[in-house]
Write a protein that holds these residues in place. Structure first.
Motif: not given
Length: 215
Positions: A64, A198, A24, A45, A200, A48, A52, A26
């Motif tokens: 992530a 996925s 994934t 961030h 982000t 965040q 993750a 990010w």
């Protein structure tokens, strides 16, 4: 077997589920030229990304796994330093999921010392039987090239590992480097990082406002 299928009487009566995997990405964009993320935004961030990364000890198919940033991003060090401070302040979960330590070791062996950093908890771990039997692994942060053959871009860690990939950006004369990075990053993730489950995208407000004004 044919009779069981015809009569819907399977030998194994337990329900079974499966899940998809993904390396994934990010993505964190820089700000438009002449602007920056504020300290508060960087902290937000970084927290965040921490959540993750560490939820379920990073044993999630949507954890992530590759931080995609612009090569030469002026705020790279500030962002990564904040992430590392958060990691150092929080005790990691035990490596309870089967194979976690084995997969973590594979990533550790795939990268030389100058391309990796182990960021561990700075506090005192509780001394009890649970900690003694369940090893707590530090977050392994590896520097990876933007090459689909890179180990971290083609193998899902499913363990406390984060790759940092810096994309070079070549913007046309008069064009925004931040916008050029965003376009390159999306294309790079779609074509060079394994999986499509996925991702982000964290875009600086100056980019989203620019888009809104164009619309």
């Amino acid at each position: 077997q044919a009779e069981n299928k015809a009569n819907n009487t399977p030998v194994l009566q337990k329900e079974m589920t499966s899940e998809l995997g993904c390396v994934t990405p990010w993505i964190v964009t820089p700000a438009q030229d002449g602007q920056q993320w504020s300290e508060e935004e960087l902290w937000h961030h970084a927290k965040q990304l921490y959540v993750a990364l560490t939820s379920n000890n990073s044993c999630n198919c949507l954890s992530a796994k590759v931080l995609v940033i612009q090569e030469g991003w002026a705020q790279e060090a500030a962002f990564l330093d904040k992430l590392k401070l958060i990691l150092q302040a929080k005790q990691p979960l035990p490596a309870y999921y089967p194979g976690t330590e084995r997969r973590w070791n594979a990533f550790d062996e795939a990268y030389p010392e100058d391309k990796k950093e182990k960021v561990g908890f700075k506090g005192q771990s509780a001394s009890n039987e649970f900690n003694a039997t369940m090893k707590r692994l530090p977050m392994l942060i590896v520097d990876t090239e933007p090459d689909p053959k890179e180990y971290a871009l083609s193998n899902e860690a499913f363990s406390p590992v984060l790759a940092v990939c810096r994309l070079p950006v070549v913007a046309e004369a008069g064009a925004s480097r931040a916008e050029a990075f965003l376009e390159n990053a999306v294309d790079f993730c779609n074509k060079n990082i394994w999986g499509s489950l996925s991702m982000t995208l964290v875009a600086h407000p100056s980019l989203t406002k620019e888009k809104e004004s164009e619309d």
